[in-house]
Design an enzyme around this catalytic site. Structure first.
Site, PDB file in Angstrom:
ATOM      1  N   ALA A   1       0.805  -1.224   0.000  1.00 45.64           N
ATOM      2  CA  ALA A   1       0.000   0.000   0.000  1.00 45.64           C
ATOM      3  C   ALA A   1       0.839   1.276   0.000  1.00 45.64           C
ATOM      4  O   ALA A   1       0.289   2.364  -0.101  1.00 45.64           O
ATOM      5  CB  ALA A   1      -0.927  -0.015   1.212  1.00 45.64           C
TER       6      ALA A   1
ATOM      7  N   HIS B   1       7.036   2.040  -1.056  1.00 45.26           N
ATOM      8  CA  HIS B   1       8.238   1.251  -0.745  1.00 45.26           C
ATOM      9  C   HIS B   1       8.605   0.320  -1.904  1.00 45.26           C
ATOM     10  O   HIS B   1       9.776   0.184  -2.259  1.00 45.26           O
ATOM     11  CB  HIS B   1       7.999   0.459   0.542  1.00 45.26           C
ATOM     12  CG  HIS B   1       9.158  -0.361   0.984  1.00 45.26           C
ATOM     13  ND1 HIS B   1      10.281   0.181   1.549  1.00 45.26           N
ATOM     14  CD2 HIS B   1       9.366  -1.699   0.950  1.00 45.26           C
ATOM     15  CE1 HIS B   1      11.140  -0.779   1.842  1.00 45.26           C
ATOM     16  NE2 HIS B   1      10.607  -1.936   1.485  1.00 45.26           N
TER      17      HIS B   1
END
Length: 155
Positions: free
Chosen positions: A86, A89
């Site tokens: 989400a 990263h």
């Protein structure tokens, strides 16, 4: 007539380093199984295969650089999985791992096969680690064998 140089799919006498990320290990281990299967099927001696496990995909480029610097390997195979979550990263890790591995290969002259999956879902990773879409570990090992032999033919 031009001379064509091609790598053969014969791993006899070749030395391989494999680096596999432990994060998402259920995927990494299946990729490793596929890579080892390809190497052994094509004549590699398991005594000429060394496997290094790193914590995650981000550590793969540095471990690849260390392996390449030893001069012991005809090719190195990088395996792991970066699965989108989400947060951004994924984008940072996936980009840096692929760039880092490419730099090692270019800087060292050692063939490096990139078998790090970068997928949007766990299901996509599972498909590429030995189910619907084949095993990218196997495919990466085949690339390593062929490229190592190609480089032996370029003099």
């Amino acid at each position: 007539m031009p001379k064509f140089i091609e790598g053969k799919l014969d791993a006899k006498g070749l030395r391989f380093g494999i680096i596999v990320g432990r994060f998402n290990s259920f995927i990494g281990e299946r990729l490793l199984e596929g890579a080892l299967d390809a190497l052994i099927r094509h004549g590699a001696d398991d005594k000429n295969i060394e496997v290094a496990r790193v914590p995650g995909a981000f550590e793969i480029p540095l471990a690849t650089k260390k392996m390449a610097a030893t001069g012991k390997y005809d090719a190195i195979i990088c395996l792991g999985a970066v699965i989108r979550g989400a947060t951004p990263h994924f984008d940072y890790v996936a980009a840096e791992v692929s760039k880092g591995v490419a730099h090692v290969s270019l800087d060292s002259g050692v063939p490096v096969a990139f078998g790090v999956l970068t997928t949007d879902t766990i299901e996509q990773a599972v498909e590429r680690a030995g189910t619907k879409a084949g095993n990218k570990g196997f495919d990466s090992a085949m690339t390593a064998i062929e490229t190592a032999n190609l480089f032996k033919g370029i003099k």
